[in-house]
Design a protein around this motif. Structure first.
Motif, PDB file in Angstrom:
ATOM      1  N   PHE A  79      38.449  29.150  37.173  1.00  0.00           N
ATOM      2  CA  PHE A  79      37.140  29.720  36.884  1.00  0.00           C
ATOM      3  C   PHE A  79      36.159  28.574  36.790  1.00  0.00           C
ATOM      4  O   PHE A  79      36.526  27.487  36.340  1.00  0.00           O
ATOM      5  CB  PHE A  79      37.159  30.465  35.543  1.00  0.00           C
ATOM      6  CG  PHE A  79      38.038  31.674  35.544  1.00  0.00           C
ATOM      7  CD1 PHE A  79      37.582  32.883  36.046  1.00  0.00           C
ATOM      8  CD2 PHE A  79      39.329  31.602  35.058  1.00  0.00           C
ATOM      9  CE1 PHE A  79      38.392  34.002  36.068  1.00  0.00           C
ATOM     10  CE2 PHE A  79      40.156  32.721  35.075  1.00  0.00           C
ATOM     11  CZ  PHE A  79      39.684  33.912  35.576  1.00  0.00           C
ATOM     12  N   TYR A 201      37.832  41.330  26.851  1.00  0.00           N
ATOM     13  CA  TYR A 201      37.332  40.170  27.606  1.00  0.00           C
ATOM     14  C   TYR A 201      36.316  39.345  26.813  1.00  0.00           C
ATOM     15  O   TYR A 201      35.773  38.381  27.342  1.00  0.00           O
ATOM     16  CB  TYR A 201      36.651  40.598  28.920  1.00  0.00           C
ATOM     17  CG  TYR A 201      37.468  41.498  29.822  1.00  0.00           C
ATOM     18  CD1 TYR A 201      38.847  41.400  29.865  1.00  0.00           C
ATOM     19  CD2 TYR A 201      36.843  42.437  30.648  1.00  0.00           C
ATOM     20  CE1 TYR A 201      39.597  42.242  30.693  1.00  0.00           C
ATOM     21  CE2 TYR A 201      37.581  43.266  31.481  1.00  0.00           C
ATOM     22  CZ  TYR A 201      38.949  43.167  31.494  1.00  0.00           C
ATOM     23  OH  TYR A 201      39.670  43.989  32.314  1.00  0.00           O
ATOM     24  N   ARG A 217      29.722  46.621  31.962  1.00  0.00           N
ATOM     25  CA  ARG A 217      30.407  46.632  33.246  1.00  0.00           C
ATOM     26  C   ARG A 217      31.057  47.984  33.560  1.00  0.00           C
ATOM     27  O   ARG A 217      31.919  48.092  34.411  1.00  0.00           O
ATOM     28  CB  ARG A 217      31.490  45.553  33.254  1.00  0.00           C
ATOM     29  CG  ARG A 217      30.993  44.146  32.934  1.00  0.00           C
ATOM     30  CD  ARG A 217      31.709  43.103  33.753  1.00  0.00           C
ATOM     31  NE  ARG A 217      31.685  41.766  33.228  1.00  0.00           N
ATOM     32  CZ  ARG A 217      30.611  40.969  33.160  1.00  0.00           C
ATOM     33  NH1 ARG A 217      29.425  41.404  33.564  1.00  0.00           N
ATOM     34  NH2 ARG A 217      30.721  39.742  32.693  1.00  0.00           N
ATOM     35  N   LYS A 248      44.834  44.540  34.571  1.00  0.00           N
ATOM     36  CA  LYS A 248      44.168  43.762  33.552  1.00  0.00           C
ATOM     37  C   LYS A 248      43.382  44.649  32.611  1.00  0.00           C
ATOM     38  O   LYS A 248      42.678  45.518  33.105  1.00  0.00           O
ATOM     39  CB  LYS A 248      43.225  42.809  34.303  1.00  0.00           C
ATOM     40  CG  LYS A 248      42.383  41.929  33.484  1.00  0.00           C
ATOM     41  CD  LYS A 248      41.509  41.141  34.393  1.00  0.00           C
ATOM     42  CE  LYS A 248      40.589  40.371  33.498  1.00  0.00           C
ATOM     43  NZ  LYS A 248      39.524  39.760  34.194  1.00  0.00           N
TER      44      LYS A 248
HETATM   45  C1  PBG Z   1      35.198  38.184  36.001  1.00  0.00           C
HETATM   46  C2  PBG Z   1      36.378  38.034  35.118  1.00  0.00           C
HETATM   47  C3  PBG Z   1      36.471  38.377  33.769  1.00  0.00           C
HETATM   48  C4  PBG Z   1      37.754  38.031  33.365  1.00  0.00           C
HETATM   49  C5  PBG Z   1      38.410  37.490  34.467  1.00  0.00           C
HETATM   50  N1  PBG Z   1      37.538  37.523  35.549  1.00  0.00           N
HETATM   51  C6  PBG Z   1      35.460  38.878  32.813  1.00  0.00           C
HETATM   52  C7  PBG Z   1      34.793  40.160  32.927  1.00  0.00           C
HETATM   53  O1  PBG Z   1      35.090  41.009  33.754  1.00  0.00           O
HETATM   54  O2  PBG Z   1      33.865  40.314  32.132  1.00  0.00           O
HETATM   55  C8  PBG Z   1      38.320  38.216  31.985  1.00  0.00           C
HETATM   56  C9  PBG Z   1      39.469  37.348  31.648  1.00  0.00           C
HETATM   57  C10 PBG Z   1      39.841  37.343  30.207  1.00  0.00           C
HETATM   58  O3  PBG Z   1      39.264  38.038  29.346  1.00  0.00           O
HETATM   59  O4  PBG Z   1      40.764  36.582  29.899  1.00  0.00           O
HETATM   60  N2  PBG Z   1      34.913  36.996  36.678  1.00  0.00           N
END
Ligand code: PBG
Length: 324
Positions: A79, A201, A217, A248
């Protein structure tokens, strides 16, 4: 024919018998470690709500990746937090962007480590949303082009696998098409196919400063109440060209992992997300749970439910515990 002929405890009497009768295993080779990369040099800043996890500059990330590989973990998930954020998420598809620089350095310095890159715009937009925004709406089709450009740019920089996490409709197809046109047809897509609109998240958004400046979201991530819809999302993504799929968060969605694993023939991954990690660490710190045991129990539960591989911030400590 029940008791006393049947005595399930026979297979639990000694550690040797328990090990022999064990149905599921867990090894460092099953794990993927996320890295948060930031601009600068020698930056190593702990993320408040994720003890033991850091925002790392590229040089520091290389060291971390080397240690991760030495622990037997085969892959990292990258990331990035860019220098600047804007409405078009320019930092996401800049060939000299933060993830691109990190991917290049990692492939050079730690070549036997798989580099998976997260494809999303939310870390790069000034409003923190996963796509192009018009009149406070996230516009699906206009976002696809930017996502596809991001994936191509990351793959050119050396990413071994690209992992779209934005949940726009049609993004896997758009990314597949763009990769193929760029002579990158051998780059696999790991789709976050069933990604729920989850409060788990929270800590991640602190780490990458991607909390939406308005709204949430829920117009693109899934309703936690649904599981048949997850099967539909997975089916569509595979049709569009996803090589692997991810569910997830993980622990609250074991039924989804189980059902996806039973219904499809691609590798299934689980993402043990930031909030799950934060809860574990907080309870451990308070002395309320045995953190090591709760961690290992959580990971084996994900494997038992059907996760072939697990993305977790606890990958390195789990690998150490497994080595004993
Ligand atoms: C979006 C993304 C998110 C996570 C991974 N990719 C955040 C979201 O959707 O707000 C969350 C990962 C985590 O909470 O460990 N780029």
């Amino acid at each position: 024919m029940g008791f006393p002929v049947q005595r399930p405890r026979r297979l639990r009497r000694t550690a040797l018998l328990r090990e022999f009768a064990r149905e599921t295993d867990l090894s460092p080779a099953d794990l993927i470690y996320p890295l948060f990369v930031v601009p600068g040099r020698q930056v190593r800043q702990e993320i408040g709500s994720m003890p033991g996890q850091f925002n790392l500059s590229v040089d520091e990330a290389v060291g971390e990746a080397r240690e991760t590989r030495a622990l037997g973990i085969p892959a990292v998930l990258l990331f990035g937090i860019p220098e600047t954020k804007d409405a078009k998420a320019s930092g996401a598809y800049d060939d000299d962007g933060i993830v691109q620089r990190a991917a290049r350095a990692l492939k050079k310095e730690v070549p036997d480590l798989l580099v998976i890159t997260d494809v999303c715009l939310c870390e790069y937009t000034d409003h923190g949303h996963c796509g192009v925004v018009e009149a406070e709406e996230i516009v699906n089709d206009a976002s696809l082009e930017l996502l596809a450009k991001t994936a191509v740019s990351q793959a050119r920089a050396g990413a071994d696998v690209v992992a779209p996490s934005d949940m726009m409709d049609g993004r896997v197809g758009a990314i597949r098409k763009a990769l193929d046109s760029a002579r990158l047809s051998s780059i696999p897509i790991l789709s976050y196919a069933a990604k729920y609109a989850s409060a788990f998240y929270g800590p991640f958004r602190e780490a990458v400063q991607s909390t939406p400046s308005f709204g949430d979201r829920r117009s693109h991530q899934m309703d936690p109440a649904n599981v048949r819809e997850a099967l539909r999302e997975v089916e569509l993504d595979i049709e569009e060209g996803a090589d692997m799929v991810m569910i997830k968060p993980a622990l609250p969605y074991l039924d989804v992992i189980h059902r996806v694993r039973a219904a499809f023939r691609v590798p299934v991954l689980a993402y043990h997300v930031s909030g799950e990690y934060a809860m574990l660490k907080a309870a451990e710190k308070n002395g309320w749970i045995d953190g090591d045991r709760v961690l290992m129990e959580s990971l084996i539960a994900m494997r038992r439910a059907g996760a072939d591989r697990i993305v977790t911030y606890a990958a390195r400590e789990a690998a150490r515990l497994l080595k004993g």
